[in-house]
Each structure stands twice: as structure tokens, then as C-alpha cells.
Design a protein around this motif. Structure first.
Motif, PDB file in Angstrom:
ATOM      1  N   HIS A   1       0.664  -1.276  -0.002  1.00  0.00           N
ATOM      2  CA  HIS A   1       0.007   0.025  -0.125  1.00  0.00           C
ATOM      3  C   HIS A   1       0.816   1.377   0.108  1.00  0.00           C
ATOM      4  N   ALA A   2       2.042   1.164   0.543  1.00  0.00           N
ATOM      5  CA  ALA A   2       2.921   2.279   0.573  1.00  0.00           C
ATOM      6  C   ALA A   2       3.503   2.508  -1.082  1.00  0.00           C
ATOM      7  N   GLN A   3       3.730   1.494  -1.780  1.00  0.00           N
ATOM      8  CA  GLN A   3       4.030   1.582  -2.970  1.00  0.00           C
ATOM      9  C   GLN A   3       2.923   2.165  -3.736  1.00  0.00           C
ATOM     10  N   GLU A   4       1.772   1.714  -3.396  1.00  0.00           N
ATOM     11  CA  GLU A   4       0.519   2.435  -4.259  1.00  0.00           C
ATOM     12  C   GLU A   4       0.379   3.821  -3.949  1.00  0.00           C
ATOM     13  N   SER A   5       0.656   4.480  -2.686  1.00  0.00           N
ATOM     14  CA  SER A   5       0.496   5.576  -2.443  1.00  0.00           C
ATOM     15  C   SER A   5       1.796   6.370  -3.254  1.00  0.00           C
ATOM     16  N   VAL A   6       2.816   5.855  -3.724  1.00  0.00           N
ATOM     17  CA  VAL A   6       3.887   6.370  -4.457  1.00  0.00           C
ATOM     18  C   VAL A   6       3.425   6.485  -5.771  1.00  0.00           C
ATOM     19  N   LEU A   7       3.031   5.279  -6.397  1.00  0.00           N
ATOM     20  CA  LEU A   7       2.487   5.116  -7.749  1.00  0.00           C
ATOM     21  C   LEU A   7       1.422   6.275  -8.037  1.00  0.00           C
ATOM     22  N   ILE A   8       0.601   6.666  -6.971  1.00  0.00           N
ATOM     23  CA  ILE A   8      -0.463   7.780  -7.350  1.00  0.00           C
ATOM     24  C   ILE A   8       0.184   8.985  -7.237  1.00  0.00           C
ATOM     25  N   GLU A   9       0.973   8.951  -6.074  1.00  0.00           N
ATOM     26  CA  GLU A   9       1.695  10.640  -5.843  1.00  0.00           C
ATOM     27  C   GLU A   9       3.139  10.400  -5.886  1.00  0.00           C
ATOM     28  N   PRO A  10       3.712  10.322  -6.865  1.00  0.00           N
ATOM     29  CA  PRO A  10       5.226  10.160  -6.994  1.00  0.00           C
ATOM     30  C   PRO A  10       6.103  11.190  -6.602  1.00  0.00           C
ATOM     31  N   GLU A  11       5.539  12.359  -6.617  1.00  0.00           N
ATOM     32  CA  GLU A  11       6.279  13.490  -5.852  1.00  0.00           C
ATOM     33  C   GLU A  11       5.885  13.801  -4.641  1.00  0.00           C
TER      34      GLU A  11
ATOM     35  N   TYR B   1      18.881  -1.220 -10.065  1.00  0.00           N
ATOM     36  CA  TYR B   1      17.623  -0.855  -9.483  1.00  0.00           C
ATOM     37  C   TYR B   1      16.846   0.395  -9.984  1.00  0.00           C
ATOM     38  N   GLU B   2      17.806   1.579 -10.113  1.00  0.00           N
ATOM     39  CA  GLU B   2      17.204   2.591 -10.596  1.00  0.00           C
ATOM     40  C   GLU B   2      17.008   2.695 -11.980  1.00  0.00           C
ATOM     41  N   ASN B   3      17.195   1.765 -12.712  1.00  0.00           N
ATOM     42  CA  ASN B   3      17.483   1.719 -14.197  1.00  0.00           C
ATOM     43  C   ASN B   3      15.935   1.075 -14.688  1.00  0.00           C
ATOM     44  N   PRO B   4      14.811   1.671 -14.958  1.00  0.00           N
ATOM     45  CA  PRO B   4      13.391   1.041 -15.276  1.00  0.00           C
ATOM     46  C   PRO B   4      13.572  -0.069 -16.283  1.00  0.00           C
ATOM     47  N   GLY B   5      14.541  -0.001 -17.195  1.00  0.00           N
ATOM     48  CA  GLY B   5      14.814  -0.961 -18.396  1.00  0.00           C
ATOM     49  C   GLY B   5      14.908  -2.302 -17.378  1.00  0.00           C
ATOM     50  N   PHE B   6      15.806  -2.241 -16.378  1.00  0.00           N
ATOM     51  CA  PHE B   6      16.305  -3.380 -15.503  1.00  0.00           C
ATOM     52  C   PHE B   6      15.039  -4.144 -15.331  1.00  0.00           C
TER      53      PHE B   6
ATOM     54  N   ASP C   1       5.094 -16.724 -15.017  1.00  0.00           N
ATOM     55  CA  ASP C   1       4.875 -16.194 -13.474  1.00  0.00           C
ATOM     56  C   ASP C   1       4.317 -14.639 -13.548  1.00  0.00           C
ATOM     57  N   ALA C   2       3.159 -14.688 -13.676  1.00  0.00           N
ATOM     58  CA  ALA C   2       2.290 -13.426 -13.620  1.00  0.00           C
ATOM     59  C   ALA C   2       2.543 -12.491 -12.519  1.00  0.00           C
ATOM     60  N   GLN C   3       2.632 -13.118 -11.168  1.00  0.00           N
ATOM     61  CA  GLN C   3       2.558 -12.416  -9.997  1.00  0.00           C
ATOM     62  C   GLN C   3       3.955 -11.480 -10.259  1.00  0.00           C
ATOM     63  N   LYS C   4       5.027 -12.316 -10.247  1.00  0.00           N
ATOM     64  CA  LYS C   4       6.518 -11.660 -10.140  1.00  0.00           C
ATOM     65  C   LYS C   4       6.747 -10.618 -11.302  1.00  0.00           C
ATOM     66  N   ALA C   5       5.918 -10.948 -12.404  1.00  0.00           N
ATOM     67  CA  ALA C   5       5.949  -9.995 -13.516  1.00  0.00           C
ATOM     68  C   ALA C   5       5.287  -8.836 -12.951  1.00  0.00           C
ATOM     69  N   ILE C   6       4.260  -8.892 -12.398  1.00  0.00           N
ATOM     70  CA  ILE C   6       3.579  -7.403 -12.077  1.00  0.00           C
ATOM     71  C   ILE C   6       4.443  -6.626 -10.860  1.00  0.00           C
ATOM     72  N   VAL C   7       5.163  -7.565 -10.108  1.00  0.00           N
ATOM     73  CA  VAL C   7       6.017  -6.882  -9.172  1.00  0.00           C
ATOM     74  C   VAL C   7       7.020  -5.991  -9.851  1.00  0.00           C
ATOM     75  N   ALA C   8       7.622  -6.596 -10.667  1.00  0.00           N
ATOM     76  CA  ALA C   8       8.746  -6.149 -11.599  1.00  0.00           C
ATOM     77  C   ALA C   8       8.306  -4.937 -12.288  1.00  0.00           C
ATOM     78  N   PHE C   9       6.953  -5.019 -12.855  1.00  0.00           N
ATOM     79  CA  PHE C   9       6.504  -3.884 -13.760  1.00  0.00           C
ATOM     80  C   PHE C   9       6.299  -2.653 -12.850  1.00  0.00           C
ATOM     81  N   ARG C  10       5.526  -3.224 -11.469  1.00  0.00           N
ATOM     82  CA  ARG C  10       5.440  -2.172 -10.687  1.00  0.00           C
ATOM     83  C   ARG C  10       6.473  -1.227 -10.390  1.00  0.00           C
ATOM     84  N   HIS C  11       7.821  -2.037  -9.965  1.00  0.00           N
ATOM     85  CA  HIS C  11       8.933  -1.410  -9.670  1.00  0.00           C
ATOM     86  C   HIS C  11       9.425  -0.343 -10.928  1.00  0.00           C
ATOM     87  N   SER C  12       9.172  -0.705 -11.845  1.00  0.00           N
ATOM     88  CA  SER C  12       9.529  -0.151 -13.040  1.00  0.00           C
ATOM     89  C   SER C  12       8.894   1.548 -13.103  1.00  0.00           C
TER      90      SER C  12
END
Length: 296
Positions: free
Chosen positions: A118-128, A218-223, A236-247
Motif C-alpha cells: 500500500h505504501a507503493q500504491e501511494s507512491v504510484l499515485i503521487e510520486p512527488e 535498481y534505478e534503471n527502469p529498463g532493468f 509467472d504473472a505475479q512476479k512479472a507484476i511486481v517487476a513492472f510495478r517497480h519500473s
């Protein structure tokens, strides 16, 4: 208490139920939480049943649950707060502050992984918002994840130069960076090597290389995009979702990645399906399109 004229006829607008609920929620003489909740839900369901493109009652119902959750958080009833923040998010998922408070309740209740989500969700919604990043620093530090804690600590310093505890955060950043520098830095060409391995179907080897690169890339979205692609190749859809979220956490301005994440998460029969709805709503004008079936 006067019944609104619009509620005395055969047709009642959703906003009428909502306004009537606000009376029970806020009028000191008539205060009745259960009646307020019933009327807010009635307003929400009526709006959905009428197939309104924009549900005007959303902020009222979401705000009701949020206010109740805040009271339980203050009383340290973290289980009840968790439930009510979830209700508020079910109505209005795109409020970063709700996810932030939800993460606080989960953190205090000892549910670290859910708090991070949920902390990640807050950052995804308001990244600044630096406060949202600061919470992730604390959560990742508690988990022993120095790489992600470092990223969000650097964001706090960049976004919040007047933060009163800036010196402490800066000291943490220096400590984590010194730890990174003590290790062997990989070649910049290593990501190209991973692309080649994935293309050739050598997925196990690609996984090992990406695992070795993570502290430095880690700071490279391409990674993260490559990591998500690798997990998709492994079904493995769940791990893919986590990776794309970090991107998108690392670089928010990626419309195509939001769309990929949203579609993948929506297809997943898991806790992540709400993420799909939220990601699509950022790029599509109708976030309530799927709500009709739920309320019939």
C-alpha cells in the motif's frame, strides 16, 4: 428533519441519498453512523445501477470509510482500521493518502509485506510526495532491503530539501552507497547480455544474471522491464507484476508500462487485480466501466 422534495416523488437521484446521508453523518443532533453508511451505499449502488459514467457519490462514501478508519487507527485498533481503509479504497482506489494511512495501520499491525504494497500504491499515485517515499524507506529498512530503501531515501532528499531529519536520511544514504561501492560493479553491457539470453530461451541463466545486477541497476527502469519480461516468459504473472510495478515506481512517466501492468494485473485472479483497474483509469476516461456488474 425535512425530507428533500426530490426524495418525495417516484424518482430519487443518487446524490439525494448521499446528501441525506451527510446530514446523519455531520449533524450533531441527528448523528447516526449506521444510517449515514446505509444512505451512502444506497447512493453508490443507485448510481452504478443507473450506469452513470461518473459516480458523484464516490468522495462521500469513500470519505465516510476513511474517517471511520482514521478513528480506529488513532485508537490502535489496526485490524478494524485495515478493514475500513480497504472499504474506502474499494470505492476510491486512486487516493494516495488512503493507501499511505492504510500502510501505517498495517505497519503498526505487524503486516510488513501488505504495508509495503500500500505504501507503493501511494507512491504510484503521487510520486512527488516525499512523505510517501519516507514511509517506504522505513519499511524497506525494517525488511533489510537496503537497495530499495536507498532509492526512496534519495527521493526524499530530492523532493524534501527542508526535511528536519534530512541529515539522518543523508547519513543512511551515504552508508548504503558505501556498501554498494564495496562490491564489484558490473559492466554496462550486461543488460544487453540478458536480452540476448531471454531471446535465446536461456531463462535460468538470465535469471541469475539479473539477480546479480539488481543492486546496481535498481534505478534503471529498463532493468525491471527486462525482469518482468523474463517472468512473463516463465508464466509467472505475479512476479512479472511486481517487476513492472517497480519500473513505474522508478520512472513514473511511462504510459505504455502502466497499460502493460494494468492489463496483466486485471487478468490475474489475485490481490493485484485492483492495481490493474487503477492503472487503466489513469489512461482511460471511464474507471467505472466495470462497476455495473458488481452492483446488479
Amino acid at each position: 428533519l425535512m425530507i428533500p422534495r426530490s426524495m418525495q416523488g417516484n424518482y430519487v437521484r443518487p446524490i439525494d441519498y448521499a446528501n441525506f446521508g451527510t446530514v446523519y453523518a455531520n449533524n450533531p443532533r441527528l448523528k447516526d453512523k449506521e444510517k449515514a453508511k446505509h444512505l451512502y451505499i444506497k447512493a453508490w449502488n443507485t448510481s452504478a445501477a443507473l450506469n452513470y459514467k461518473v459516480n458523484q457519490t464516490k468522495p462521500l462514501l469513500a470519505g465516510y470509510f476513511l474517517k471511520e478508519a482514521d478513528l480506529f487507527l488513532k485508537e490502535k485498533d489496526y485490524g478494524k482500521a485495515d478493514q475500513l481503509y480497504g472499504f474506502s479504497e474499494a470505492v476510491n482506489y486512486s487516493d494516495g493518502s488512503t493507501h499511505f494511512k492504510h500502510a501505517l495501520a498495517l505497519k503498526e499491525g505487524g503486516q510488513l509485506e501488505k504495508a509495503i504494497f500500500h505504501a507503493q500504491e501511494s507512491v504510484l499515485i503521487e510520486p512527488e510526495n516525499p512523505g510517501f517515499h519516507l514511509l517506504l524507506v522505513q519499511l524497506y529498512d525494517s525488511k533489510g532491503d537496503a537497495i530499495r530503501a536507498l532509492f526512496h531515501a534519495k527521493r526524499v532528499l530530492a523532493l524534501w530539501p527542508e526535511y528536519e531529519k534530512k541529515a539522518l536520511v543523508k547519513k543512511q544514504v551515504e552508508s548504503w552507497e558505501a556498501w554498494l561501492q564495496s562490491k564489484k560493479n558490473p559492466s554496462p553491457s550486461d543488460l544487453k547480455q540478458v536480452k540476448k539470453l531471454i531471446h535465446e530461451g536461456r531463462l535460468g541463466e538470465a535469471t541469475r544474471v539479473l539477480g546479480r545486477l539488481m543492486p546496481y541497476k535498481y534505478e534503471n527502469p529498463g532493468f525491471h522491464s527486462l525482469l518482468g519480461t523474463l517472468y512473463m516468459r516463465q508464466n509467472d504473472a505475479q512476479k512479472a507484476i511486481v517487476a513492472f510495478r517497480h519500473s513505474v515506481i522508478v520512472r513514473p512517466n511511462q504510459p505504455d508500462m502502466y497499460e502493460t501492468l494494468g492489463d496483466l494485473a486485471h487478468k490475474s485472479r489475485s490481490e493485484e487485480r485492483r492495481v490493474g483497474k487503477e492503472c487503466r483509469s489513469r489512461w482511460a476516461p471511464d474507471p467505472y466501466k466495470k462497476k455495473k456488474k458488481t452492483n446488479r
